[in-house]
Structures are given as structure tokens and as C-alpha cells.
Motif scaffolding. Structure first.
Motif, short mmCIF file in Angstrom:
data_model
loop_
_atom_site.label_atom_id
_atom_site.label_comp_id
_atom_site.label_asym_id
_atom_site.label_seq_id
_atom_site.Cartn_x
_atom_site.Cartn_y
_atom_site.Cartn_z
N TRP A 117 0.86 -1.18 0.00
CA TRP A 117 0.00 0.00 0.00
C TRP A 117 0.90 1.23 0.00
CZ3 TRP A 117 -2.44 1.86 5.16
CH2 TRP A 117 -3.23 2.98 4.96
N THR A 121 0.20 7.68 -2.79
CA THR A 121 -0.69 7.65 -3.95
C THR A 121 -2.07 7.09 -3.62
OG1 THR A 121 0.02 5.43 -4.61
CG2 THR A 121 1.26 7.33 -5.51
N LYS A 123 -2.70 3.91 -3.51
CA LYS A 123 -2.88 2.70 -4.32
C LYS A 123 -2.36 1.47 -3.59
CE LYS A 123 -2.66 5.12 -8.70
NZ LYS A 123 -1.95 5.27 -9.96
N HIS A 125 -1.42 -2.82 -4.32
CA HIS A 125 -1.17 -3.80 -5.38
C HIS A 125 -0.57 -5.06 -4.77
CE1 HIS A 125 3.24 -3.36 -5.61
NE2 HIS A 125 2.99 -2.13 -5.22
N GLU A 145 -4.20 -4.40 -8.88
CA GLU A 145 -3.94 -3.01 -8.50
C GLU A 145 -5.29 -2.42 -8.15
OE1 GLU A 145 -2.21 -1.08 -11.88
OE2 GLU A 145 -0.23 -1.92 -11.51
N ALA A 146 -5.31 -1.53 -7.16
CA ALA A 146 -6.57 -0.91 -6.75
C ALA A 146 -6.30 0.37 -6.00
CB ALA A 146 -7.37 -1.87 -5.85
N MET A 147 -7.31 1.22 -5.91
CA MET A 147 -7.25 2.37 -5.01
C MET A 147 -7.59 1.84 -3.61
SD MET A 147 -6.26 4.81 -6.87
CE MET A 147 -6.37 6.12 -5.64
N GLU A 148 -7.06 2.50 -2.57
CA GLU A 148 -7.26 2.01 -1.20
C GLU A 148 -8.73 1.94 -0.80
OE1 GLU A 148 -6.62 6.26 1.13
OE2 GLU A 148 -4.90 4.95 0.83
N TYR A 153 -10.31 -0.78 -9.54
CA TYR A 153 -9.38 -1.90 -9.36
C TYR A 153 -9.22 -2.65 -10.66
CZ TYR A 153 -13.87 -4.26 -8.71
OH TYR A 153 -15.15 -4.69 -8.87
#
Length: 165
Positions: A117, A121, A123, A125, A145-148, A153
Motif C-alpha cells: 500500500w 498515492t 494505491k 497492489h 492493482e486498486a485504489m485504497e 481496481y
């Protein structure tokens, strides 16, 4: 007669930093601030701080680690859970491992065994197995990959089933 020797190897051996954690705390609760509005409240059974040359390098949280995102002191619905979290202080990269779960509200979650994490950013992954449930639709695969907050994603090597409602 007395003699004294100042061998640089002997001096360096004496001044070498000890191995292992520089401090250990139990039953820890910490708040990290992203901005003046966003905060993360993190709880863990154990925290070990790793130092090098007197400077904190990383923090290792273990034992049912949970983190809740807060906006103006109120939960946003984004939560993290793992068995172990290693926080790299300089890079602001966190490595979560062991039964990792990221949730957003009650109907969206990501499960994996390990992820990185990047707090700068926002993000996350990982290269291993992942399962993402988005409002009842479950996808799984290898790598992601994804946003928190799981707003966006991508899963690599996808498998899963969508209901056609």
C-alpha cells in the motif's frame, strides 16, 4: 607500562547498532494523518520499531492489525485488516501480510494474503491470489492493482462469475 590501541575495526565493532527491534510496545493504538481531514486509526497487539543509526526505519505491527480511515474524525467505511503490517517510514509504503482484507462499506471487499500500500498515492497492489467482491459480484485472480477505497481496481489473470440481473 600501559599501552592503548585504537584499532578502527575494534571501534566499529563497538559502535555497530544492535540487531533486532529498538523498542517493542504492546496493545498499541496509533493515528496517522494523511491530511488535516483524513486520518488512519491503527490498532495492533504488538509494535516493534526498527532503527538504523538512531533513525527510525520501519515499524512492524503484528497480532490482529486493523486500520480505519477517518474523515474529520468520522469513519469513511474504508478498513484494513492483516496479521502483520510493516510500515516503511521514509517511503510511506506499507506491506500487509496474512489474511489481508480491505473493505469499503458493507458490500465491497478485497481479500488476499499479501499486498503493498503506497500511502502517498493511495494505491494498493499485489502479485498473488486476490478475491474482490463488489456488491455481490465476486472476481478472483492472480495479481491486482486498486485504489485504497476500492473505487477502481484491476485484476490480472481474472476468473469469476457475474450474475446477469
Amino acid at each position: 607500562m600501559v599501552s592503548c590501541r585504537n584499532d578502527s575495526q575494534d571501534v566499529q565493532r563497538i559502535h555497530r547498532a544492535p540487531e533486532g527491534p529498538s523498542s517493542t510496545q504492546y496493545g498499541i493504538s496509533v493515528v496517522y494523518s494523511d491530511t488535516s481531514d483524513f486520518h488512519w486509526s491503527l490498532k495492533a497487539l504488538k509494535l516493534e520499531e526498527q532503527r538504523l543509526d538512531g533513525t527510525a526505519q520501519s515499524e512492524v505491527f503484528s497480532g490482529d492489525v486493523t486500520a480505519v480511515q477517518l474523515l474529520r474524525s468520522k469513519p469513511t467505511g474504508t478498513r484494513l485488516r492483516a496479521d502483520r503490517v510493516v510500515r516503511n517510514i521514509k517511503d510511506q509504503v506499507w506491506v500487509l501480510s496474512g489474511s489481508v482484507m480491505v473493505t469499503k462499506g458493507s458490500n465491497k471487499y478485497l481479500k488476499t494474503e499479501s499486498l503493498e500500500w503506497d500511502r502517498r498515492t493511495g494505491k494498493i497492489h499485489g502479485s498473488g491470489w486476490v478475491e474482490i467482491n463488489d456488491e455481490g459480484q465476486t472476481l478472483s485472480g492472480i495479481g491486482f492493482e486498486a485504489m485504497e477505497d476500492l473505487s477502481t481496481y484491476s485484476i490480472f489473470e481474472v476468473s469469476g462469475q457475474f450474475d446477469s440481473n
